[in-house]
Motif scaffolding. Structure first.
Motif, short mmCIF file in Angstrom:
data_model
loop_
_atom_site.label_atom_id
_atom_site.label_comp_id
_atom_site.label_asym_id
_atom_site.label_seq_id
_atom_site.Cartn_x
_atom_site.Cartn_y
_atom_site.Cartn_z
N SER A 1 24.61 33.59 -39.27
CA SER A 1 25.61 34.06 -40.24
C SER A 1 27.04 33.77 -39.78
CB SER A 1 25.45 35.57 -40.49
OG SER A 1 24.16 35.82 -40.97
N ARG A 2 27.21 33.61 -38.48
CA ARG A 2 28.58 33.31 -37.99
C ARG A 2 28.99 31.87 -38.30
NH1 ARG A 2 27.43 37.09 -33.74
NH2 ARG A 2 26.56 35.49 -32.38
N VAL A 3 28.00 30.97 -38.50
CA VAL A 3 28.39 29.57 -38.75
C VAL A 3 28.10 29.10 -40.18
CG1 VAL A 3 28.32 28.72 -36.38
CG2 VAL A 3 26.21 28.75 -37.70
N VAL A 4 27.22 29.80 -40.89
CA VAL A 4 26.96 29.40 -42.29
C VAL A 4 27.72 30.36 -43.19
CG1 VAL A 4 25.20 29.11 -44.08
CG2 VAL A 4 24.67 28.50 -41.71
N ARG A 5 28.72 29.84 -43.84
CA ARG A 5 29.56 30.68 -44.71
C ARG A 5 28.96 30.70 -46.12
NH1 ARG A 5 31.75 33.67 -41.79
NH2 ARG A 5 32.80 32.86 -39.95
N THR A 6 28.90 31.85 -46.73
CA THR A 6 28.41 31.92 -48.11
C THR A 6 29.41 32.68 -48.97
OG1 THR A 6 27.20 33.91 -47.52
CG2 THR A 6 25.94 31.85 -47.58
N ALA B 1 18.79 35.69 -23.97
CA ALA B 1 17.63 35.23 -24.74
C ALA B 1 17.70 35.79 -26.16
CB ALA B 1 16.35 35.68 -24.06
N ILE B 2 17.28 34.95 -27.14
CA ILE B 2 17.27 35.39 -28.54
C ILE B 2 15.86 35.89 -28.84
CG2 ILE B 2 17.67 34.67 -30.93
CD1 ILE B 2 19.37 32.33 -29.72
N ARG B 3 15.75 37.20 -28.91
CA ARG B 3 14.39 37.78 -29.03
C ARG B 3 14.13 38.46 -30.36
NH1 ARG B 3 15.10 39.64 -23.47
NH2 ARG B 3 14.10 38.13 -22.10
N THR B 4 15.20 38.70 -31.14
CA THR B 4 14.98 39.47 -32.37
C THR B 4 15.49 38.72 -33.61
OG1 THR B 4 17.11 40.61 -32.34
CG2 THR B 4 15.32 41.61 -31.06
N ALA C 1 19.70 36.17 -37.02
CA ALA C 1 20.40 36.24 -38.31
C ALA C 1 21.92 36.33 -38.08
CB ALA C 1 19.91 37.44 -39.12
N ALA C 2 22.32 37.09 -37.06
CA ALA C 2 23.76 37.24 -36.78
C ALA C 2 24.36 35.92 -36.29
CB ALA C 2 23.97 38.35 -35.74
N ILE D 1 22.97 28.35 -31.75
CA ILE D 1 21.77 28.93 -31.11
C ILE D 1 21.76 28.59 -29.62
CG2 ILE D 1 19.24 28.72 -30.96
CD1 ILE D 1 19.19 28.49 -34.04
N VAL D 2 22.04 27.34 -29.30
CA VAL D 2 22.00 26.92 -27.89
C VAL D 2 23.08 27.65 -27.10
CG1 VAL D 2 22.40 24.93 -26.37
CG2 VAL D 2 20.90 24.70 -28.36
#
Ligand SMILES: C[S@@+](CC[C@H](N)C(=O)[O-])C[C@H]1O[C@@H](n2cnc3c(N)ncnc32)[C@H](O)[C@@H]1O
Length: 344
Positions: A199-204, A187-190, A195-196, A179-180
């Motif tokens: 999703s790039r760092v939490v693998r499921t 800026a993270i506005r949405t 979510a994107a 995130i940082v």
């Protein structure tokens, strides 16, 4: 008297509600609704519980919701109930003060159905959902800091703590780092952006929950101080319930359920004195527990409403012992929202 009329009816005046009430039959049964009783529904939502309570006996309901759109939607049902239902915009942590404002000093039952409604979740512009792209908002109320402001201001460490303590996300440090890094670029506005990033760092694996589920839960709980609300709401319920009155809480994740379980266990007499103080007699039990194990939804309800899968109902009956103002439920150690915005 309990007649069972209308239990399970997922409708409100003016058309079908999009929020299907969860565990409505056990809620009504555990409240043991009687004629003449006054019941407080601390989480009105689409009015499913309020309607079912009012259908079960000749009683009255005071319902609260902190979301002004839920209160606005209640007008039809209020009119239909002809003076038996009052709906107020308020947090349930203040339920006894709000009740006092209506001249109510004791209640036969209090019910809390925690979390967000389907109406809130399904409106992209409310910013609760990682499945719908919208502004990163997540506020249940129309004021206060949004999730986007928290994501913009919080330090990496605070973000990691929020995501770990309120989302129980094992990869909280990696999510905070991502995130940082992302917000340095733009800026993270949405909700879609966040979510994107997650999703790039939490693998499921296939069949797992969405990778952003835990991080979104954490931010939502933080933005709305949901655990603080629950702690204060349980204590407010303890203050206003009359002897024999029932408390019913439906929760949807382990942090909430653990707090309800611990609160009721402590109020029901399994309180330990401090090891560092002389042994005093424990305070008399203010509740007796009605549900040794939490009540969950059956297969038919889960098939009809997948949201019911994680629901857990706990219930207890108030004794005549005084409420215990000193013993407060403990909360995760996190900075206050205002401090995060000021200092990161
Ligand atoms: C799961 S829904 C309740 C659904 C409701 N039982 C029904 O049958 O339609 C939760 C509702 O509680 C409200 N809410 C959540 N926390 C609250 C709080 N601390 N005080 C008042 N309302 C709250 C939300 O705005 C939402 O409308």
């Amino acid at each position: 008297m309990m007649t069972g009329r209308g239990i399970g009816t997922p409708e409100i005046a003016g058309g079908p509600a999009r929020h299907i009430p969860v565990l409505v039959r056990p809620v009504v049964e555990h409240l043991r609704i009687r004629d003449g009783g006054l019941y407080i529904d601390g989480t009105f939502g689409a009015g499913g519980y309020a309607r079912a309570i009012l259908a079960a006996a000749d009683c009255k309901v005071l319902a609260l919701d902190r979301d002004q759109s839920a209160v606005a939607q209640a007008a039809g049902l209020v009119e239909e109930m002809g003076g038996r239902l009052t709906v107020a915009e308020s947090r349930f942590s203040a339920l006894d003060e709000v009740a006092a404002g209506f001249g109510i000093t004791a209640a036969a039952g209090v019910v809390l159905d925690l979390g967000v409604s389907s109406m809130q979740l399904d409106q992209a512009e409310r910013g609760f959902s990682f499945r719908l792209d919208g502004p990163l908002d997540m506020r249940m109320e129309a004021h206060g800091p949004s999730a986007a402001e928290v994501v913009a201001a919080a330090s990496e460490r605070t973000l990691a703590d929020i995501i770990f303590l309120l989302g129980e996300e094992r990869h909280s440090r990696a999510v905070a780092r991502a995130i940082v890094k992302a917000r340095e670029a733009a800026a993270i506005r949405t909700t879609g952006q966040l979510a994107a990033i997650v999703s790039r760092v939490v693998r499921t694996r296939p069949g797992d929950i969405h990778p952003a589920t835990r991080s979104f839960q954490a931010l939502r709980l933080f933005v709305n101080d949901e655990l603080g609300e629950l702690a204060r709401g349980l204590m407010a319920a303890e203050r206003i319930l009359e002897p024999g009155g029932r408390l019913v809480v439906v929760s949807f994740h382990s942090l909430e359920d653990r707090m309800v379980k611990t609160f009721l266990a402590s109020r029901a007499g399994s309180r330990m004195g401090s090891r560092h103080l002389p042994q005093a007699a424990p305070p008399p039990a203010s509740f007796s527990i009605l549900t040794k194990r939490p009540v969950g939804a059956d297969a038919a309800e889960i098939a009809a409403n997948p949201r019911a899968r994680s629901a857990k109902l706990r219930a207890a009956e108030r004794t005549a012992a005084p409420a215990d103002a000193a013993d407060r439920p403990s909360l995760p150690r996190l900075p206050a929202l205002a401090d995060v915005l000021r200092r990161g």
